[in-house]
Design an enzyme around this catalytic site. Structure first.
Site, PDB file in Angstrom:
ATOM      1  N   CYS A  52      -9.304 -80.424   7.537  1.00  0.00           N
ATOM      2  CA  CYS A  52     -10.716 -80.216   7.835  1.00  0.00           C
ATOM      3  C   CYS A  52     -11.574 -80.463   6.587  1.00  0.00           C
ATOM      4  O   CYS A  52     -11.455 -81.482   5.936  1.00  0.00           O
ATOM      5  CB  CYS A  52     -10.902 -78.821   8.428  1.00  0.00           C
ATOM      6  SG  CYS A  52     -12.451 -78.587   9.310  1.00  0.00           S
ATOM      7  N   HIS A  53     -12.426 -79.517   6.197  1.00  0.00           N
ATOM      8  CA  HIS A  53     -13.204 -79.682   4.969  1.00  0.00           C
ATOM      9  C   HIS A  53     -12.331 -79.591   3.721  1.00  0.00           C
ATOM     10  O   HIS A  53     -12.710 -80.082   2.651  1.00  0.00           O
ATOM     11  CB  HIS A  53     -14.312 -78.623   4.893  1.00  0.00           C
ATOM     12  CG  HIS A  53     -15.401 -78.816   5.899  1.00  0.00           C
ATOM     13  ND1 HIS A  53     -15.295 -78.321   7.180  1.00  0.00           N
ATOM     14  CD2 HIS A  53     -16.587 -79.469   5.833  1.00  0.00           C
ATOM     15  CE1 HIS A  53     -16.397 -78.647   7.854  1.00  0.00           C
ATOM     16  NE2 HIS A  53     -17.190 -79.351   7.061  1.00  0.00           N
ATOM     17  N   GLU A  87     -19.342 -82.503  12.375  1.00  0.00           N
ATOM     18  CA  GLU A  87     -20.311 -81.779  11.557  1.00  0.00           C
ATOM     19  C   GLU A  87     -21.669 -81.706  12.265  1.00  0.00           C
ATOM     20  O   GLU A  87     -22.336 -80.656  12.268  1.00  0.00           O
ATOM     21  CB  GLU A  87     -20.464 -82.458  10.199  1.00  0.00           C
ATOM     22  CG  GLU A  87     -21.122 -81.584   9.142  1.00  0.00           C
ATOM     23  CD  GLU A  87     -20.195 -80.512   8.597  1.00  0.00           C
ATOM     24  OE1 GLU A  87     -20.312 -79.347   9.067  1.00  0.00           O
ATOM     25  OE2 GLU A  87     -19.372 -80.811   7.723  1.00  0.00           O
TER      26      GLU A  87
END
Length: 225
Positions: A134-135, A165
């Site tokens: 993910c991030h 996002e």
């Protein structure tokens, strides 16, 4: 059997708005579970060391599985998260995998942490795996190998997509988008369906797209090691 190293953000609040952030809890839990089952020892590190927080949105009922609740109510596990190691305490030779967990806070404290970059480079060049979800994949952005090339250059990678996002409504509050940043590093960004589990591996670099992908990352890492 070498150990697994999990990296977690220390950032607890968006610098740009009044919203809490921190670790997206399931992204650690679903990754570490298969390794614990196989008897691996796992250490937890953060850029500053010490206590981390969980993003409160990751603890909402719709985001918590039975497995997440099992870990959340395990005092021994939660105490580990409350006492993460600092990078200075880490000897890269002890680990065969480093995994960067997500949560929006990582956008502020993962990319420019040179100590974590050095640890990751050494693990990779010792034959280990560098991974993220993910991030958390932004922790891979600035890792340079001994030849001066960026680790992810020309490699197939994934991470939280621009579309995800935008759908999360948080694009205005983040300093950059992981998908764009990986493309700027000349990586080959790919993605699956929004919010569905998806992971890819390329030359001992394993990345997952979103919060649903921690287990898929773990499976691909285990295939390698």
């Amino acid at each position: 059997m070498k150990k697994i190293l999990v990296v977690i953000t220390n950032v607890t609040k968006y610098p740009t708005t009044t919203r809490a952030t921190g670790l997206w809890f399931s992204e650690v839990v679903h990754f570490v579970e298969p390794f614990y089952k196989k008897g691996y020892e796992i250490d937890y590190v953060s850029p500053n060391g010490g206590m981390i927080t969980n993003d409160p949105h990751s603890l909402e009922a719709q985001n918590m599985s039975e497995l997440d609740w099992k870990y959340y109510t395990d005092a021994k596990f939660m105490n580990k998260l409350a006492q993460t190691k600092s990078p200075k305490e880490i000897n890269a030779k002890d680990y065969e995998v480093i995994y960067y967990a997500g949560g929006h806070g990582v956008l502020w404290d993962f990319p420019d942490n040179e100590e974590l970059q050095t640890i990751s480079k050494e693990i990779y060049e010792n034959g280990g795996v560098v991974s993220g979800v993910c991030h958390g994949v932004v922790g891979l952005l600035n890792i340079k190998l001994s030849n001066g090339e960026y680790l992810i250059k020309d490699k197939k990678v994934t991470g939280f997509s621009n579309e995800e996002e935008q759908q999360a409504g948080l694009s205005p509050f983040v300093p950059f988008l992981p998908e764009d940043a990986m493309k700027e590093r000349e990586a080959h960004y790919v993605k699956g369906a929004n919010w569905s589990a998806f992971a890819v591996s390329d030359e001992r670099v394993v990345t997952g797209q979103n919060p649903a992908s921690g287990l898929e990352v773990a499976k691909k890492v285990l295939e390698i090691i």
